[in-house]
Design a protein around this motif. Sequence first.
Motif, PDB file in Angstrom:
ATOM      1  N   ASN A  17      44.261  10.945 -27.647  1.00 45.43           N
ATOM      2  CA  ASN A  17      43.707   9.627 -27.955  1.00 45.43           C
ATOM      3  C   ASN A  17      44.716   8.531 -27.622  1.00 45.43           C
ATOM      4  OD1 ASN A  17      42.511   7.330 -29.124  1.00 45.43           O
ATOM      5  ND2 ASN A  17      41.555   8.550 -30.739  1.00 45.43           N
ATOM      6  N   TYR A  18      44.352   7.681 -26.662  1.00 46.83           N
ATOM      7  CA  TYR A  18      45.256   6.597 -26.260  1.00 46.83           C
ATOM      8  C   TYR A  18      45.534   5.624 -27.400  1.00 46.83           C
ATOM      9  CZ  TYR A  18      41.812   2.802 -26.144  1.00 46.83           C
ATOM     10  OH  TYR A  18      40.914   1.838 -26.509  1.00 46.83           O
ATOM     11  N   ILE A  19      44.598   5.502 -28.338  1.00 48.30           N
ATOM     12  CA  ILE A  19      44.759   4.543 -29.431  1.00 48.30           C
ATOM     13  C   ILE A  19      45.999   4.871 -30.259  1.00 48.30           C
ATOM     14  CG2 ILE A  19      43.738   3.711 -31.593  1.00 48.30           C
ATOM     15  CD1 ILE A  19      41.006   3.929 -30.286  1.00 48.30           C
ATOM     16  N   TYR A  20      46.193   6.153 -30.572  1.00 44.58           N
ATOM     17  CA  TYR A  20      47.368   6.554 -31.355  1.00 44.58           C
ATOM     18  C   TYR A  20      48.653   6.347 -30.564  1.00 44.58           C
ATOM     19  CZ  TYR A  20      43.720   8.874 -34.088  1.00 44.58           C
ATOM     20  OH  TYR A  20      42.592   9.152 -34.825  1.00 44.58           O
ATOM     21  N   LEU A  21      48.598   6.616 -29.275  1.00 43.33           N
ATOM     22  CA  LEU A  21      49.773   6.432 -28.418  1.00 43.33           C
ATOM     23  C   LEU A  21      50.205   4.973 -28.390  1.00 43.33           C
ATOM     24  CD1 LEU A  21      51.808   7.288 -26.171  1.00 43.33           C
ATOM     25  CD2 LEU A  21      49.949   6.910 -24.529  1.00 43.33           C
ATOM     26  N   MET A  22      49.266   4.078 -28.151  1.00 46.54           N
ATOM     27  CA  MET A  22      49.608   2.660 -28.035  1.00 46.54           C
ATOM     28  C   MET A  22      50.040   2.087 -29.380  1.00 46.54           C
ATOM     29  SD  MET A  22      49.164   2.655 -24.882  1.00 46.54           S
ATOM     30  CE  MET A  22      49.610   0.963 -24.490  1.00 46.54           C
ATOM     31  N   ASP A  23      49.404   2.527 -30.433  1.00 46.71           N
ATOM     32  CA  ASP A  23      49.779   2.042 -31.754  1.00 46.71           C
ATOM     33  C   ASP A  23      51.199   2.474 -32.112  1.00 46.71           C
ATOM     34  OD1 ASP A  23      48.787   0.699 -34.260  1.00 46.71           O
ATOM     35  OD2 ASP A  23      49.320   2.641 -35.104  1.00 46.71           O
ATOM     36  N   ARG A  24      51.582   3.648 -31.652  1.00 42.61           N
ATOM     37  CA  ARG A  24      52.929   4.156 -31.928  1.00 42.61           C
ATOM     38  C   ARG A  24      53.992   3.458 -31.078  1.00 42.61           C
ATOM     39  NH1 ARG A  24      52.191   9.183 -30.501  1.00 42.61           N
ATOM     40  NH2 ARG A  24      53.247   9.085 -28.487  1.00 42.61           N
ATOM     41  N   GLU A  25      53.673   3.159 -29.824  1.00 41.61           N
ATOM     42  CA  GLU A  25      54.683   2.692 -28.884  1.00 41.61           C
ATOM     43  C   GLU A  25      54.843   1.175 -28.826  1.00 41.61           C
ATOM     44  OE1 GLU A  25      56.755   4.606 -27.347  1.00 41.61           O
ATOM     45  OE2 GLU A  25      55.847   6.485 -28.028  1.00 41.61           O
ATOM     46  N   LEU A  26      53.822   0.428 -29.167  1.00 45.00           N
ATOM     47  CA  LEU A  26      53.888  -1.027 -29.031  1.00 45.00           C
ATOM     48  C   LEU A  26      54.236  -1.699 -30.356  1.00 45.00           C
ATOM     49  CD1 LEU A  26      50.850  -1.808 -26.692  1.00 45.00           C
ATOM     50  CD2 LEU A  26      53.250  -1.467 -26.082  1.00 45.00           C
ATOM     51  N   LYS A  27      55.188  -2.598 -30.311  1.00 39.09           N
ATOM     52  CA  LYS A  27      55.613  -3.328 -31.508  1.00 39.09           C
ATOM     53  C   LYS A  27      54.642  -4.465 -31.829  1.00 39.09           C
ATOM     54  CE  LYS A  27      59.568  -1.025 -31.794  1.00 39.09           C
ATOM     55  NZ  LYS A  27      59.810  -0.019 -32.855  1.00 39.09           N
ATOM     56  N   ASP A  28      54.237  -5.195 -30.787  1.00 36.94           N
ATOM     57  CA  ASP A  28      53.340  -6.336 -30.952  1.00 36.94           C
ATOM     58  C   ASP A  28      51.919  -5.814 -31.142  1.00 36.94           C
ATOM     59  OD1 ASP A  28      51.806  -8.609 -30.834  1.00 36.94           O
ATOM     60  OD2 ASP A  28      52.578  -9.313 -28.898  1.00 36.94           O
ATOM     61  N   LYS A  29      51.387  -5.967 -32.342  1.00 26.63           N
ATOM     62  CA  LYS A  29      50.071  -5.438 -32.662  1.00 26.63           C
ATOM     63  C   LYS A  29      48.947  -6.458 -32.479  1.00 26.63           C
ATOM     64  CE  LYS A  29      52.034  -1.626 -34.133  1.00 26.63           C
ATOM     65  NZ  LYS A  29      52.072  -0.418 -33.271  1.00 26.63           N
ATOM     66  N   HIS A  30      49.263  -7.656 -32.031  1.00 25.02           N
ATOM     67  CA  HIS A  30      48.263  -8.716 -32.000  1.00 25.02           C
ATOM     68  C   HIS A  30      47.924  -9.227 -30.604  1.00 25.02           C
ATOM     69  CE1 HIS A  30      48.462  -8.790 -36.328  1.00 25.02           C
ATOM     70  NE2 HIS A  30      49.762  -9.011 -36.293  1.00 25.02           N
ATOM     71  N   THR A  31      48.841  -9.186 -29.669  1.00 28.73           N
ATOM     72  CA  THR A  31      48.562  -9.681 -28.316  1.00 28.73           C
ATOM     73  C   THR A  31      47.712  -8.666 -27.571  1.00 28.73           C
ATOM     74  OG1 THR A  31      50.671 -10.858 -28.265  1.00 28.73           O
ATOM     75  CG2 THR A  31      49.569 -10.488 -26.153  1.00 28.73           C
TER      76      THR A  31
END
Length: 387
Positions: free
Chosen positions: A160-174
């Motif tokens: 699931n890409y969602i878990y990957l991106m949530d883990r790796e990206l600091k900025d959660k709003h842009t």
Amino acid sequence: MVRNLNQFFLSLFCFWIALGCQKQQQEEKEENLVDNNNSIDIDSLSVEELEHFHHIFDSTFTKLYKTRRFNGVVLGGKNQQIVYQKAFGYRDIRRRTKLKEDDIFQLASVSKQFTASAILMLEQDSLLSVNDSINKFFPEFPYPGITIKMLLDHRSGLPNYIYLMDRELKDKHTPIDNQLCVDYMYEHQPGKYGSPDGRFKYSNSGYMLLASIVEKVTDSPFSTFLEERIFTPLHMDSTFTFDPVKVQQENIPLGHTGRGRKYEEYMLDGVLGDKSVYSNVEDLFKWHKALLRDSLLSAESKEKAFTFHSPKRKGKYNYGYGWRLFKPSDGTKVVYHGGWWRGYSTLFVHYPESEAFLIILTNRVNHSFVNTNHVFDVLEIPEFRRR
């Protein structure tokens, strides 16, 4: 709470399945996309039928609203006639700004049917095949052996890409786009959920990749394809994909938690294919009518979309291309999809044979609209299928 939800679905589907599972009696209709100047003969519902169905809908949803179990818009009907349309509750629960019947909602996973349709339309154009390997479009993709078909019916085994991106990206709003998600899958290569063409595993990654494949094939944004090939031809004038400016419109309700708190903007809102189509019930009614014809999607394409393709573990509830499938004991076909994304719960039910439909769009968390499989158990009770 579970008992109350079961009572809700029992009352709603007792009515709706009785309406939806009636066999179609009219002769085959001529092919037509959406042309207001060319009417199609249909079996109109009588005044008594309209009043009866309206009463059942209104009593059901009014009770739900009064017990704080519904905040949204509902539309339903049969024979290309709307028998009920009404808004309940608020755009912004804290400020008490009321919802309107034509308000626009994030469709969440109901968006997947548009992604699957885009792929099937490109196959109709002979620009791809559902049997193509995704390595044809992403030559170095680190997960070999996967075809477009496996993405469509959730048997790719992708993480699931969602878990990957949530883990790796600091900025959660842009907001980010699909390409960044694909790049991160190349770079980080998280572990697979299964083998290609193995067991069913619902995959947002698959539909994100399908949107990216559309962009590869057409050399244009996925949003442009949907706009030019689906939304504009069908006059779905209130339907669009995520845009940071458009989503600030007053007529787009805020997503809320079950306790009524607003969800903040989130980086993955801008990722398309698995979610992030915005629409209202009136435009989705136009989409339902288009699915009854063969001009946008051919009869062959719709047969693919509405058919379970894997011979493995076929059961009562299955998945086609962008649609969940259910077939009650009388043999009628029900295609549907639910969705949830950050406060938006959605449900779209389409009956190809009887032409009944049900559309529910809400902006307050209600997971019962997503996990609808248990609801369809009532279809097997004969008295629920009788009018």
